[in-house]
Design an enzyme around this catalytic site. Sequence first.
Site, mmCIF file in Angstrom:
data_model
loop_
_atom_site.group_PDB
_atom_site.id
_atom_site.type_symbol
_atom_site.label_atom_id
_atom_site.label_comp_id
_atom_site.label_asym_id
_atom_site.label_seq_id
_atom_site.Cartn_x
_atom_site.Cartn_y
_atom_site.Cartn_z
ATOM 1 N N CYS A 194 -4.288 3.274 4.705
ATOM 2 C CA CYS A 194 -3.474 2.351 3.922
ATOM 3 C C CYS A 194 -2.046 2.887 3.906
ATOM 4 C CB CYS A 194 -4.034 2.235 2.511
ATOM 5 S SG CYS A 194 -3.136 1.079 1.448
ATOM 6 N N CYS B 13 4.292 -7.132 -9.840
ATOM 7 C CA CYS B 13 2.986 -7.728 -10.159
ATOM 8 C C CYS B 13 2.407 -6.975 -11.359
ATOM 9 C CB CYS B 13 2.057 -7.647 -8.960
ATOM 10 S SG CYS B 13 2.668 -8.553 -7.516
ATOM 11 N N CYS C 156 -6.856 0.607 -4.931
ATOM 12 C CA CYS C 156 -5.961 -0.539 -4.777
ATOM 13 C C CYS C 156 -5.153 -0.760 -6.058
ATOM 14 C CB CYS C 156 -6.797 -1.782 -4.468
ATOM 15 S SG CYS C 156 -5.828 -3.264 -4.204
#
Length: 423
Positions: free
Chosen positions: A138, A149, A390
Amino acid sequence: MALSLDLTQDDTRAALAAQAITRADEKPSLIGMDRADMAAALIEAGIPQKQARMRASQLWQWIYWYGHTDFAAMTNIAKDLRAKLADNFTLERPELVEELISTDGTRKWLFRFPARGAGAPVEVETVYIPESDRGTLCISSQVGCTLTCTFCHTGTQKLVRNLTAEEILMQLMVARDRLGDFPDKPPVKAAAKNEEEAFIPDGDRKVSNIVMMGMGEPLYNFEHVKKALLIASDNEGLSLSKRRITLSTSGVVPGIERTGDEIGCGLAISLHATNDELRDVLVPINKKYPIAKLLDACRNYPGASNSKRITFEYVMLDGVNDSLADAKELVRLLKGIPAKINLIPFNPWPGSQYECSSWEKIEAFAEFVNANGYASPVRTPRGRDIFAACGQLKSESERMRKKDRETAEFAARAEALVQPAAE
């Protein structure tokens, strides 16, 4: 200097040139250059034009196929030319500040890149997720993020600047160094205390997949991301299949078609809501590119098909977006789009206002979506104990700058207190 591209402008290359980020030192790295750039750099360094293309091809193989960092080891290049290359260029890797290994084998690396121009050194995080049949890296595209966000820890760090193609590729190259993923290079002994957890997948490739899902919005750094991914997928170098490269965007609509046309990799969309009112809160860029425009861009994504589906990422937030009504609306919205839906249990971080949905709700949501024709795997949380999951990535740069300021302020106060006595 931070560079945030408006992809509605045609001349993005001119914008990049006008705000170019150069290394603080005078010796440029060959990593991150494509073949044309490399040949031009060699000519600039005094290598005859007739030789430049051939020398660039030799260097390409040594740098990207074999992963060499020392020009002296490039045995098919004349000794005097190797010395000249070393005098003019560098292949130096970034500083590895920290390596953490989760109890599930996930690794997180904190890299420090040197200052560029008038800026300061910057730090980014990169995560490696090993599984029995693959290894996924990643990669970050920016230092910080502009998108704020509300469920994402990275979004709480202000944008410092874009990463260059060199810095994006370096994350992949150092990962391959440490995993022994270059020919004839053994893995590097892990620096973390729980080294025994650092297993490596079976197979020839330790990094078989890469996802642009780290820090930052890749489509706000399009040219550098594009350049890095085209080098990563070059079959004479790093040689990753474009089918194993995925770019994730929060919904920068003008960049979606360009991604398909100019990069040709897989596409992932951070959706997370089924109506504009909620998505405006969770993913504020929705105010500029609402759901209808975003999904139209997905329907027209070049190369999308049942064998190359678009991934929609959907973080499961308790009492926010996890109802059966949300699942029904999601299925309706995605009608006609070759898609799969990754359901992501929310990964908590300090100060977050959200909680993860219960497993009962997640399973019910997944069952409904599956029953209506969309694969909806629930992503197993990885690396939570080292904040590598994540939405949890955030470099230490801001914390360190705050600590430095506090230290300087304390020193100034102490000096002011001591000064009268000294007089």
